[in-house]
Motif scaffolding. Structure first.
Motif, PDB file in Angstrom:
ATOM      1  N   PHE A   1       0.832  -1.202   0.000  1.00 39.62           N
ATOM      2  CA  PHE A   1       0.000   0.000   0.000  1.00 39.62           C
ATOM      3  C   PHE A   1       0.868   1.253   0.000  1.00 39.62           C
ATOM      4  O   PHE A   1       0.713   2.127  -0.859  1.00 39.62           O
ATOM      5  N   TYR A   2       1.778   1.385   0.944  1.00 44.11           N
ATOM      6  CA  TYR A   2       2.597   2.595   1.047  1.00 44.11           C
ATOM      7  C   TYR A   2       3.559   2.730  -0.129  1.00 44.11           C
ATOM      8  O   TYR A   2       3.836   3.839  -0.590  1.00 44.11           O
ATOM      9  N   ARG A   3       4.054   1.613  -0.636  1.00 41.01           N
ATOM     10  CA  ARG A   3       4.949   1.643  -1.797  1.00 41.01           C
ATOM     11  C   ARG A   3       4.210   2.173  -3.019  1.00 41.01           C
ATOM     12  O   ARG A   3       4.699   3.055  -3.720  1.00 41.01           O
ATOM     13  N   HIS A   4       3.005   1.672  -3.265  1.00 39.04           N
ATOM     14  CA  HIS A   4       2.263   2.069  -4.465  1.00 39.04           C
ATOM     15  C   HIS A   4       1.538   3.401  -4.310  1.00 39.04           C
ATOM     16  O   HIS A   4       1.483   4.185  -5.258  1.00 39.04           O
ATOM     17  N   ALA A   5       0.971   3.688  -3.147  1.00 40.86           N
ATOM     18  CA  ALA A   5       0.220   4.930  -2.963  1.00 40.86           C
ATOM     19  C   ALA A   5       1.128   6.154  -2.994  1.00 40.86           C
ATOM     20  O   ALA A   5       0.750   7.196  -3.527  1.00 40.86           O
ATOM     21  N   PHE A   6       2.348   6.032  -2.420  1.00 38.38           N
ATOM     22  CA  PHE A   6       3.212   7.195  -2.284  1.00 38.38           C
ATOM     23  C   PHE A   6       4.598   7.018  -2.897  1.00 38.38           C
ATOM     24  O   PHE A   6       5.485   7.821  -2.653  1.00 38.38           O
TER      25      PHE A   6
ATOM     26  N   LEU B   1       6.998   5.059  -2.126  1.00 36.95           N
ATOM     27  CA  LEU B   1       8.041   4.984  -1.106  1.00 36.95           C
ATOM     28  C   LEU B   1       8.913   3.753  -1.348  1.00 36.95           C
ATOM     29  O   LEU B   1       8.399   2.650  -1.517  1.00 36.95           O
ATOM     30  N   PRO B   2      10.216   3.925  -1.359  1.00 34.60           N
ATOM     31  CA  PRO B   2      11.091   2.770  -1.556  1.00 34.60           C
ATOM     32  C   PRO B   2      11.222   1.933  -0.286  1.00 34.60           C
ATOM     33  O   PRO B   2      11.286   2.459   0.827  1.00 34.60           O
ATOM     34  N   VAL B   3      11.271   0.621  -0.470  1.00 33.81           N
ATOM     35  CA  VAL B   3      11.529  -0.297   0.635  1.00 33.81           C
ATOM     36  C   VAL B   3      13.044  -0.376   0.799  1.00 33.81           C
ATOM     37  O   VAL B   3      13.762  -0.661  -0.153  1.00 33.81           O
ATOM     38  N   VAL B   4      13.523  -0.118   2.031  1.00 32.17           N
ATOM     39  CA  VAL B   4      14.967  -0.123   2.276  1.00 32.17           C
ATOM     40  C   VAL B   4      15.427  -1.311   3.108  1.00 32.17           C
ATOM     41  O   VAL B   4      16.622  -1.583   3.181  1.00 32.17           O
ATOM     42  N   GLU B   5      14.488  -2.020   3.753  1.00 29.99           N
ATOM     43  CA  GLU B   5      14.784  -3.240   4.511  1.00 29.99           C
ATOM     44  C   GLU B   5      13.552  -4.117   4.436  1.00 29.99           C
ATOM     45  O   GLU B   5      12.438  -3.613   4.422  1.00 29.99           O
ATOM     46  N   ALA B   6      13.753  -5.431   4.431  1.00 31.32           N
ATOM     47  CA  ALA B   6      12.590  -6.321   4.445  1.00 31.32           C
ATOM     48  C   ALA B   6      12.966  -7.712   4.938  1.00 31.32           C
ATOM     49  O   ALA B   6      14.040  -8.219   4.630  1.00 31.32           O
TER      50      ALA B   6
ATOM     51  N   VAL C   1      10.682   7.563   3.977  1.00 31.74           N
ATOM     52  CA  VAL C   1       9.729   8.667   3.821  1.00 31.74           C
ATOM     53  C   VAL C   1      10.498   9.954   4.097  1.00 31.74           C
ATOM     54  O   VAL C   1      10.532  10.433   5.228  1.00 31.74           O
ATOM     55  N   GLY C   2      11.177  10.466   3.099  1.00 33.53           N
ATOM     56  CA  GLY C   2      12.001  11.652   3.318  1.00 33.53           C
ATOM     57  C   GLY C   2      13.119  11.342   4.298  1.00 33.53           C
ATOM     58  O   GLY C   2      13.843  10.361   4.148  1.00 33.53           O
ATOM     59  N   ALA C   3      13.241  12.164   5.351  1.00 34.30           N
ATOM     60  CA  ALA C   3      14.294  11.976   6.349  1.00 34.30           C
ATOM     61  C   ALA C   3      13.926  10.925   7.385  1.00 34.30           C
ATOM     62  O   ALA C   3      14.739  10.565   8.224  1.00 34.30           O
TER      63      ALA C   3
ATOM     64  N   VAL D   1       1.958  11.947   9.271  1.00 36.86           N
ATOM     65  CA  VAL D   1       1.824  13.134   8.433  1.00 36.86           C
ATOM     66  C   VAL D   1       2.903  13.075   7.357  1.00 36.86           C
ATOM     67  O   VAL D   1       4.095  12.969   7.664  1.00 36.86           O
ATOM     68  N   ILE D   2       2.465  13.116   6.110  1.00 40.10           N
ATOM     69  CA  ILE D   2       3.367  13.006   4.970  1.00 40.10           C
ATOM     70  C   ILE D   2       3.255  14.283   4.146  1.00 40.10           C
ATOM     71  O   ILE D   2       2.179  14.595   3.634  1.00 40.10           O
ATOM     72  N   SER D   3       4.355  15.027   4.025  1.00 45.40           N
ATOM     73  CA  SER D   3       4.375  16.215   3.164  1.00 45.40           C
ATOM     74  C   SER D   3       4.512  15.759   1.724  1.00 45.40           C
ATOM     75  O   SER D   3       5.335  14.890   1.422  1.00 45.40           O
TER      76      SER D   3
END
Length: 142
Positions: free
Chosen positions: A30-35, A37-42, A52-54, A83-85
């Motif tokens: 969801f978060y990867r596709h909606a925004f 966002l890259p996955v950095v660990e899994a 998510v930014g910083a 909160v996501i800018s």
């Protein structure tokens, strides 16, 4: 402390938020596709960290005693909000998320305090707020 030397100032920063979730893969997707966002660990099915930014959003599978049989029916109750800018035009991003089936509230603002804001919920009921950056990217200005 009374009578001691002045304390060194503490320099703190919030760099990771952990959400305990039923279905790590579903929320990471969801978060990867909606925004975007890259996955950095899994660790498949147990742990995912998205940049998510910083800050990082970490999704941690809940402990065994809190797991439910049908994770798709889970809806969390929490007093936290992510909160996501965003730099995209909020009106366009909100419309895109609604087309994807994401529950989204209306766009609102508090003049003098904020630009446009809009709340939504992820598949497990976690609330997120999109905050329109005061300096939208050139491609989002219309």
């Amino acid at each position: 402390m009374t009578g001691s030397k002045a304390e060194e100032p503490m320099h703190a920063s919030l760099n990771r938020i952990i959400l305990y979730v039923q279905d790590v893969e579903r929320l990471a997707s969801f978060y990867r596709h909606a925004f975007q966002l890259p996955v950095v660990e899994a660790i498949k099915g147990e742990w995912a960290v998205l940049r998510v930014g910083a800050c990082e959003l970490a999704l941690h599978r809940v402990g065994k005693r809190y797991r439910i049989a049908d994770a798709s029916s889970w809806n969390v109750e929490t007093n936290a909000k992510l909160v996501i800018s965003v730099t995209r035009a909020l009106k366009d991003l909100r419309a895109e998320l609604i087309r994807k089936g994401v529950p989204m509230g209306r766009i609102k603002s508090y003049p003098g305090l904020t630009g446009p804001l809009c709340d939504g919920t992820d598949p497990e009921g976690n609330v997120f707020q999109l905050a329109q950056s005061q300096n939208p990217s050139p491609s989002s200005a219309r």
